[in-house]
Design an enzyme around this catalytic site. Structure first.
Site, mmCIF file in Angstrom:
data_model
loop_
_atom_site.group_PDB
_atom_site.id
_atom_site.type_symbol
_atom_site.label_atom_id
_atom_site.label_comp_id
_atom_site.label_asym_id
_atom_site.label_seq_id
_atom_site.Cartn_x
_atom_site.Cartn_y
_atom_site.Cartn_z
ATOM 1 N N TYR A 38 -18.545 1.074 80.668
ATOM 2 C CA TYR A 38 -18.809 0.710 82.054
ATOM 3 C C TYR A 38 -19.604 1.838 82.697
ATOM 4 C CZ TYR A 38 -17.395 -2.610 85.714
ATOM 5 O OH TYR A 38 -17.356 -3.615 86.648
ATOM 6 N N GLU A 41 -21.423 1.787 86.186
ATOM 7 C CA GLU A 41 -21.972 1.500 87.511
ATOM 8 C C GLU A 41 -22.749 2.704 88.031
ATOM 9 O OE1 GLU A 41 -18.676 0.461 89.933
ATOM 10 O OE2 GLU A 41 -18.615 -1.624 89.272
ATOM 11 N N THR A 73 -38.167 -11.579 83.001
ATOM 12 C CA THR A 73 -37.106 -11.644 82.006
ATOM 13 C C THR A 73 -37.541 -10.795 80.815
ATOM 14 O OG1 THR A 73 -38.114 -13.631 81.081
ATOM 15 C CG2 THR A 73 -36.324 -13.962 82.645
ATOM 16 N N ARG A 119 -31.648 -11.505 76.416
ATOM 17 C CA ARG A 119 -31.749 -12.202 77.705
ATOM 18 C C ARG A 119 -31.308 -11.268 78.829
ATOM 19 N NH1 ARG A 119 -32.249 -17.543 77.504
ATOM 20 N NH2 ARG A 119 -31.056 -17.804 79.406
ATOM 21 N N LYS A 149 -38.229 -14.736 76.273
ATOM 22 C CA LYS A 149 -39.472 -15.506 76.312
ATOM 23 C C LYS A 149 -40.548 -14.833 75.451
ATOM 24 C CE LYS A 149 -38.445 -17.637 80.783
ATOM 25 N NZ LYS A 149 -37.408 -16.817 81.429
ATOM 26 N N ASP A 207 -43.704 -12.748 89.371
ATOM 27 C CA ASP A 207 -42.638 -13.067 88.429
ATOM 28 C C ASP A 207 -43.313 -13.450 87.117
ATOM 29 O OD1 ASP A 207 -40.573 -14.019 86.918
ATOM 30 O OD2 ASP A 207 -39.951 -15.586 88.317
#
Length: 495
Positions: free
Chosen positions: A89, A91, A270, A279, A273, A244
């Site tokens: 983790y 953050e 992204t 992803r 693709k 985008d």
């Protein structure tokens, strides 16, 4: 300071990494019974899930993936994405975490940022990047959160004209995405005759609507973008210009498309693709646009829009970005365009209608309305034949529930080492699917989807032709290796 600290850590930890090998760790005895399951491989721990993995592997191997928003990533990316980084983790940002024990994660994230800038040929003095977004959609919304206030105005390409849900999609009855719920969208469109972006109409509406953000980029637009003209339109009202590039990011990295970074303030994407990674999403921002833009972007990602980053995915992104910076990847991207154009040319030979009459990128948008077929019906036939594509609206459709076209992409097939001759075979499969559709619709005597499907699963001519198409697709697809599987010949046959 952070990078020098990370270099120091890397140097000081070399001995540690050499001392503790994986085999040495695995030789440590398990101290108690209730943790024994933590060391059992998937096939033994959960045969049911393993069976699903095997079935999906076989499905991908024996079928043809033509969905333009998908790709087949590498073995190295999968290994990184499935790595022990999933445990941590973290953050916050490198050097400023809310948890301890992030020395290695910090090094990983900084490396991923560096590779992102290198993959897209960007100078770190001018551009920065946040590599934490969980997806392209969250990257887009984080960018909106950083740039504008609720109820500010945005303009993106209309969904039915090839835009994306996150660019402000709505209907007269419903606000579809968060971008239309929290902001005020006015979509722009393509020319109804040419299918190309109507920049003249866009200019008129920009002057009237005065948007805070103009969004370029699309989900189903087969041509390149005129960024210089869009920049001029943004400057009319001092708007941000946001790209985008989710669909074409791999083509941009390979420099086989126009470069949005020359004119845009923010570029989101992204990472799968055409980029062929795991992803997730990225947000690039111009450091020289506004003094506090970097902080606003980072704060918008966390804590405003999401929690701790998925470090295993960031590891996979870093691997994919390294691969995207190679000459081999540029050859791949060049071939993607050639393959898509070949499919389009073959379909045109059968007198089928394509939006814009062709393509400059990784996809073609096939208009089926002149045939009296819907995209839903061709998608269903292709699914049954193990050709995966998606129904898609085309400009002029009256209802998104019955879209008039399908979207076809060559990303995945190019990753399976297919070239122009194979694309001609694929185009022939698609032609056969349409002929089957016309026959099924004739046999059904109805245009209802349920009657159509019943004929495909019956004993008539359409069903027989579909069975033969399916057999031919399987035999064709299994000639090509599946990326991520070292020995595709060993893939377990699972029905």
């Amino acid at each position: 300071m952070l990078r020098s600290a990370l270099r120091s850590f890397s140097s000081s930890s070399t001995t540690t990494r050499r001392t503790f090998s994986r085999s040495a760790i695995m030789s440590v005895p398990i101290p108690n019974d209730f943790n024994k399951d933590l060391y059992v491989p998937l096939a033994q721990a959960d045969p049911e899930i393993q069976a699903l993995v095997d079935r999906e592997t076989y499905r991908q191997f024996r079928g043809l993936e033509l969905i333009a928003s998908e790709n087949l990533t590498s073995l190295a990316v999968m290994e990184a994405n499935g790595s022990i980084f999933t445990n941590k983790y973290s953050e916050g940002l490198p050097g400023a975490r809310y948890y301890g024990g992030n020395e290695v994660v910090d090094e990983l994230e900084v490396l991923c940022q560096k590779r992102a800038l290198e993959a897209f040929h960007l100078e770190p003095k001018t551009w920065g990047v946040n590599v934490q977004p969980y997806s392209g959609s969250t990257a887009n919304f984080a960018a909106f959160t950083a740039l504008i206030q609720p109820h500010d105005r945005i303009m993106g390409l209309e969904l039915a004209h090839g835009g994306h849900l996150t660019h402000g999609a709505f209907t007269p009855k419903r606000k579809i995405s968060a971008s239309s719920i929290y902001f005020e969208p006015l979509p722009y469109q393509v020319d109804p005759v040419t299918g190309l972006i109507d920049y003249d109409a866009l200019e008129k509406n920009v002057k009237l609507f005065k948007p805070r953000i103009i969004i370029c980029g699309a989900s189903a637009y087969p041509r390149d973008w005129e960024y210089a003209r869009l920049r001029a339109l943004a400057d009319i009202n001092g708007s941000y210009l946001m790209m985008d590039m989710a669909h074409i990011s791999g083509l941009v990295a390979a420099q086989v498309q126009n470069d949005p970074f020359e004119h845009c303030d923010i570029v989101c994407t992204t990472t799968h693709k055409t980029l062929r990674g795991p992803r997730a999403g990225l947000i690039f921002f111009r450091k020289d646009k506004e003094a506090d833009l970097e902080k606003r972007i980072n704060d918008a990602v966390f804590p405003a829009c999401q929690g701790g980053p998925h470090n295993n995915t960031i590891a996979g992104i870093a691997v994919a970005l390294k691969q995207a910076a190679t000459p081999a990847f540029r050859e791949y991207a060049t071939q993607v365009i050639k393959n898509t154009q070949t499919i389009g040319e073959e379909l045109v030979k059968h007198d089928y209608k394509l939006q814009t009459d062709g393509t400059d990128n990784h996809l073609v948008l096939w208009d089926l309305r002149p045939l009296g077929l819907t995209g839903s019906k061709i998608e269903k036939i292709c699914d049954l034949a193990h050709i995966t594509l998606n129904k898609n609206s085309v400009p002029g459709d009256k209802s998104a529930a019955t879209p008039g076209g399908v979207r076809i992409g060559s990303n995945s097939l190019t990753s399976r080492s297919m070239f122009e001759p194979e694309m001609r075979t694929v185009a022939d499969f698609l032609h056969r699917a349409v002929q089957i559709g016309l026959q099924a619709q004739k046999e059904a005597g109805s245009k209802l989807l349920k009657d159509f499907v019943a004929r495909l699963q019956g004993d008539g001519e359409a069903a027989k032709a579909l069975a033969q198409l399916t057999k031919d697709v399987h035999e064709f697809a299994e000639r090509f290796p599946l990326p991520g599987v070292p020995d595709s010949a060993s893939i377990k046959r699972v029905e």
